[in-house]
Design a protein around this motif. Structure first.
Motif, short mmCIF file in Angstrom:
data_model
loop_
_atom_site.label_atom_id
_atom_site.label_comp_id
_atom_site.label_asym_id
_atom_site.label_seq_id
_atom_site.Cartn_x
_atom_site.Cartn_y
_atom_site.Cartn_z
N GLY A 86 -22.76 -2.80 5.89
CA GLY A 86 -22.46 -1.38 6.04
C GLY A 86 -21.33 -1.09 7.00
N LYS A 87 -20.83 -2.12 7.66
CA LYS A 87 -19.80 -1.93 8.69
C LYS A 87 -18.42 -1.78 8.04
CE LYS A 87 -18.46 -5.40 11.17
NZ LYS A 87 -18.42 -6.48 12.19
N MET A 88 -17.60 -0.87 8.57
CA MET A 88 -16.22 -0.71 8.13
C MET A 88 -15.43 -1.96 8.50
SD MET A 88 -13.36 2.04 9.39
CE MET A 88 -14.26 3.48 8.88
N VAL A 89 -14.69 -2.52 7.52
CA VAL A 89 -13.93 -3.74 7.80
C VAL A 89 -12.55 -3.38 8.35
CG1 VAL A 89 -15.12 -5.01 5.98
CG2 VAL A 89 -12.97 -3.86 5.46
N ARG A 90 -11.99 -4.30 9.12
CA ARG A 90 -10.66 -4.13 9.69
C ARG A 90 -9.91 -5.46 9.60
NH1 ARG A 90 -12.39 -1.14 15.40
NH2 ARG A 90 -13.29 0.74 14.44
N ASN A 91 -8.57 -5.34 9.43
CA ASN A 91 -7.71 -6.53 9.39
C ASN A 91 -8.25 -7.58 8.42
OD1 ASN A 91 -6.08 -5.40 11.48
ND2 ASN A 91 -7.57 -6.14 12.98
N THR A 92 -8.63 -7.10 7.25
CA THR A 92 -9.34 -7.96 6.31
C THR A 92 -8.91 -7.66 4.88
OG1 THR A 92 -11.26 -8.00 7.76
CG2 THR A 92 -11.63 -8.65 5.46
N TRP A 93 -8.79 -8.77 4.07
CA TRP A 93 -8.63 -8.64 2.63
C TRP A 93 -10.00 -8.42 1.99
CZ3 TRP A 93 -4.26 -8.14 0.01
CH2 TRP A 93 -3.05 -8.61 0.57
N VAL A 94 -10.02 -7.56 1.01
CA VAL A 94 -11.26 -7.30 0.28
C VAL A 94 -10.95 -7.33 -1.22
CG1 VAL A 94 -13.11 -5.68 -0.22
CG2 VAL A 94 -12.27 -5.94 2.11
N ALA A 95 -11.77 -8.09 -1.96
CA ALA A 95 -11.68 -8.12 -3.42
C ALA A 95 -12.75 -7.20 -3.99
CB ALA A 95 -11.86 -9.54 -3.93
N VAL A 96 -12.33 -6.28 -4.84
CA VAL A 96 -13.25 -5.26 -5.35
C VAL A 96 -13.30 -5.35 -6.87
CG1 VAL A 96 -13.71 -2.79 -5.50
CG2 VAL A 96 -12.74 -3.76 -3.40
N GLU A 97 -14.49 -5.25 -7.41
CA GLU A 97 -14.65 -5.25 -8.85
C GLU A 97 -14.05 -3.97 -9.43
OE1 GLU A 97 -15.80 -7.61 -10.70
OE2 GLU A 97 -16.41 -8.94 -9.05
N PRO A 98 -13.45 -4.04 -10.63
CA PRO A 98 -12.84 -2.85 -11.24
C PRO A 98 -13.81 -1.68 -11.36
CG PRO A 98 -12.18 -4.82 -12.42
CD PRO A 98 -13.23 -5.25 -11.44
N ALA A 130 4.70 0.25 -1.43
CA ALA A 130 4.95 -0.04 -0.01
C ALA A 130 4.93 -1.55 0.17
CB ALA A 130 3.88 0.61 0.86
N ARG A 131 5.87 -2.06 0.96
CA ARG A 131 5.94 -3.49 1.25
C ARG A 131 5.37 -3.70 2.65
NH1 ARG A 131 10.65 -4.31 -0.30
NH2 ARG A 131 11.74 -3.85 1.65
N LYS A 132 4.38 -4.55 2.76
CA LYS A 132 3.72 -4.82 4.02
C LYS A 132 3.74 -6.31 4.32
CE LYS A 132 2.27 -0.56 4.87
NZ LYS A 132 2.68 0.22 6.07
N THR A 133 3.86 -6.64 5.60
CA THR A 133 3.84 -8.04 6.02
C THR A 133 2.49 -8.34 6.64
OG1 THR A 133 6.22 -8.04 6.41
CG2 THR A 133 4.93 -9.79 7.44
N ILE A 134 1.79 -9.34 6.13
CA ILE A 134 0.48 -9.73 6.60
C ILE A 134 0.50 -11.22 6.87
CG2 ILE A 134 -1.99 -9.80 6.06
CD1 ILE A 134 -1.44 -7.51 4.07
N ASP A 135 0.22 -11.59 8.10
CA ASP A 135 0.24 -13.02 8.49
C ASP A 135 1.56 -13.67 8.11
OD1 ASP A 135 -2.34 -12.79 9.48
OD2 ASP A 135 -3.25 -13.35 7.57
N GLY A 136 2.66 -12.94 8.27
CA GLY A 136 3.99 -13.47 8.02
C GLY A 136 4.39 -13.48 6.56
N LYS A 137 3.53 -12.96 5.67
CA LYS A 137 3.84 -12.93 4.24
C LYS A 137 3.92 -11.49 3.77
CE LYS A 137 1.46 -17.31 3.55
NZ LYS A 137 0.32 -18.00 2.89
N LYS A 138 4.79 -11.27 2.77
CA LYS A 138 5.03 -9.91 2.30
C LYS A 138 4.27 -9.64 1.00
CE LYS A 138 9.64 -9.76 4.35
NZ LYS A 138 11.09 -9.65 4.09
N TYR A 139 3.74 -8.39 0.93
CA TYR A 139 2.97 -7.96 -0.23
C TYR A 139 3.40 -6.56 -0.61
CZ TYR A 139 -0.12 -11.77 1.26
OH TYR A 139 -0.62 -12.99 1.63
#
Length: 627
Positions: A86-98, A130-139
């Motif tokens: 139930g906790k809000m995640v931070r600084n985290t990747w999340v995979a979500v089902e369609p 939007a282009r974002k850099t995460i852990d030195g990689k761009k997405y």
């Protein structure tokens, strides 16, 4: 590359909640099971709101219950995710089902990836992407906060992988791996899925270059030009789809609008060898394009080219490369054999197809055979010695074994060249082909003149003299046996200018008192150095040679040259009866008119090749015809 997990692993978190002792006590409460609620100070249950517990945050839904594994988009269009606890995640990747995603893409992946920053909000675009850099990689992320993958355009639209009618790289400027990867490519990237476009049908691998700054592929803005980019000190070209150009730029597309930039044909190797780099200051062995040589292109015959420091090929000139001179035609193909250049500029004019050119014809009339660069058609051209020069360049087979160290170099001095009629020596110096009298031999258009092997003795037409014997003044010992105002075809040779006669003592052609002058040469082409001699050729003709090796007459009967009382005179043998009526052969002085008339007429030959009389008619090139 490390793949992003499809599911967030539940954290072992010890959440300390304040246990409500009554339904009306403010704070967190549960029903004695897994359901948690939040009681407001006024005793009501919180609904549709984010509540904190220490440093962590939780979401209470519209039913007043805390959610788990929940994707939330609030009224401010911010997106959050609450994990299994139930906790809000931070600084985290999340995979979500369609099924959990309300705003789905038009071309959705099988899984949606979001990244939630330090404030718990998902990265998302305000406008398109939007282009974002995460852990030195761009997405890349779209307006729905969803990570984009595959081929992507500037509007954030993904290529539909079910579209088999178009290539994914057409109309798309970014590439971000697959749906579990998403890292924006930068630098070189290979595409090995095959292409439906005709222009790439022969290529198994297509190369793209994505700029490190904006991660867009380098591409031309037009289908009629290329974009070029210097990468690690080498220049590359890219078409309107961003595909790196290999081999020739194209017959329709060009760099700097001059269709002459070339690239190497190396295959890309994982060890780091580059493919497609523009050749600079180097030799390139490649199949010509259709415009350069249609036959070579169709038959895939490779030829040699040389590129400048700017990547342009050298063309239409003789150029010094590594202290050697090479010739290039107007399309940049290195040429060998006999090449004609402009006398002043040294621009390439044409090549002499020696195997199809009759050297005798070229010597006399300056006609030579050239071959059309695209169709292979034989063309008959005329060499202009007033504005053109000829050089010989080493011949080979145009193969990688015939490297430029042994093939194509300009060679001065004498070289043997195989013409259609025979092998001849061709000689040249730094200023061009030999012409005239050099080293006791005669040259015309660079070809050393030689006697016909059937005779072993030959003659060269030098010009005209005011002396019947060619030993006075006013003539130059320079071969000039080309069509002139005194030349006419004879009836045996159908007007071919390579077989013509020069008439002597005929006012219609030559002024009275002007005489043609011929020099005698031996089988090697060397001019006879002795004066006043008689030489017998292989056909048993007797050549009377006077001063300066000039040919004075040719007889079928024995002749000799004698110094009688200080005067050089030739004599011939004749049957003379003595006082007793006995016939003997005696040497008769040529100057006796009576005897001369009787014997000379008997010595003439019938019309045909290799016969010449210097009495009434001079026949150039050893041809004799009726008056």
């Amino acid at each position: 590359m490390r793949k992003i997990l499809f599911k967030i692993i539940s954290f072992s978190v010890c959440i300390m909640f304040f246990y409500a002792t009554s339904l009306f006590a403010a704070g967190w409460a549960n029903d004695g099971g897994d359901n948690w609620f939040y009681v407001e100070p006024d005793g009501t249950y919180a609904v549709s709101v984010i509540k904190s517990s220490g440093d962590d945050k939780y979401y209470i839904d519209e039913n007043g219950a805390m959610v788990r594994d929940y994707l939330l988009e609030d009224y401010n269009d911010s997106i959050y995710y609450f994990d299994d606890s139930g906790k809000m995640v931070r600084n985290t990747w999340v995979a979500v089902e369609p099924t959990q995603v309300y705003n789905q893409m038009d071309n959705p992946p099988t899984i949606y990836l979001y990244y939630f920053g330090n404030n718990g909000k998902a990265y998302k675009a305000k406008d398109r992407i939007a282009r974002k850099t995460i852990d030195g990689k761009k997405y890349l992320f779209n307006e729905g906060g969803q990570m984009l993958s595959g081929w992507i355009n500037e509007d954030g639209e993904r290529y539909n992988e079910y579209d088999t009618e178009a290539d994914p790289f057409v109309g798309f400027c970014y590439f971000a791996g697959d749906e579990t990867d998403g890292v924006l490519r930068e630098g070189w990237s290979a595409y090995e899925e095959g292409s439906v476009e005709d222009r790439y049908y022969m290529r198994n691998t297509l190369w793209f270059y994505f700029r490190p700054g904006d991660n867009k592929k380098v591409q031309s803005s037009s289908d009629s030009s290329f974009a070029t980019k210097v990468i690690n000190g080498h220049k590359y070209a890219f078409d309107d789809n961003g595909v790196m150009v290999e081999g020739w730029d194209s017959d329709t597309l060009d760099v700097n609008n001059n269709n002459n930039a070339i690239r190497s044909k190396q295959y890309f190797m994982e060890e780091g060898n580059e493919v497609g780099r523009m050749a600079k200051r180097e030799w390139v062995f490649a199949v010509p394009s259709m415009k350069q040589n249609l036959d070579d292109h169709d038959q895939e015959i490779e030829r040699w080219f040389y590129s400048t420091s700017g990547g342009d090929i050298v063309k239409g000139q003789m150029r010094k490369i590594n202290n050697e001179f090479y010739a290039f035609n107007s399309e940049g193909i290195m040429k060998s054999g006999l090449c004609i250049l402009d006398k002043g500029t040294r621009r390439y004019v044409d090549s002499i197809d020696a195997e199809r050119t009759d050297a005798f014809d070229f010597i006399v009339s300056r006609h030579y055979v050239s071959t059309d660069k695209t169709s292979g058609t034989q063309l008959y051209e005329i060499f202009d010695d007033s504005s053109q020069v000829i050089f010989y360049f080493d011949e080979g087979n145009d193969s990688e074994n015939d490297t430029v160290s042994t093939f194509g170099k300009r060679r001065l001095g004498e070289r043997k060249v195989a013409f259609a009629d025979d092998d001849y020596a061709f000689a040249s110096k730094a200023s061009g082909e030999f012409e005239g009298y050099k080293n006791k031999r005669y040259y015309q258009n660079g070809i050393k003149l030689k006697a016909d092997p059937a005779l072993g003795i030959g003659m060269v037409f030098l010009g005209y003299s005011n002396s019947e014997y060619g030993d006075s003044v006013d003539y130059k010992p320079i071969y000039n046996n080309s069509p002139n105002s005194w030349a006419r075809p004879d009836k045996n040779h159908n007007g071919i200018m390579s077989d013509y006669m020069v008439l002597r003592k005929t006012s219609d052609y030559i002024a009275e008192g002007v005489y043609p002058v011929f020099a005698a040469i031996d089988g090697s082409g060397r001019r006879y150095t002795r004066n006043y001699l008689v030489k017998r050729d292989k056909s048993k003709n007797y050549w009377v040679i006077g001063n300066n090796a000039t040919v004075l007459n040719i007889y079928e009967v024995p002749v000799r040259y004698s110094n009688v009382n200080g005067v050089w005179t030739w004599q011939f043998q004749s049957d003379v009866a003595d006082s007793n009526g006995k016939v003997k052969k005696q040497w008769i002085k040529f100057g006796n008119q009576d005897e001369y008339g009787k014997t000379c007429k008997e010595s003439k030959k019938d019309p045909g090749d290799y016969a010449l009389s210097l009495d009434d008619t001079y026949c150039v090139n050893f041809r004799f015809a009726d008056n």
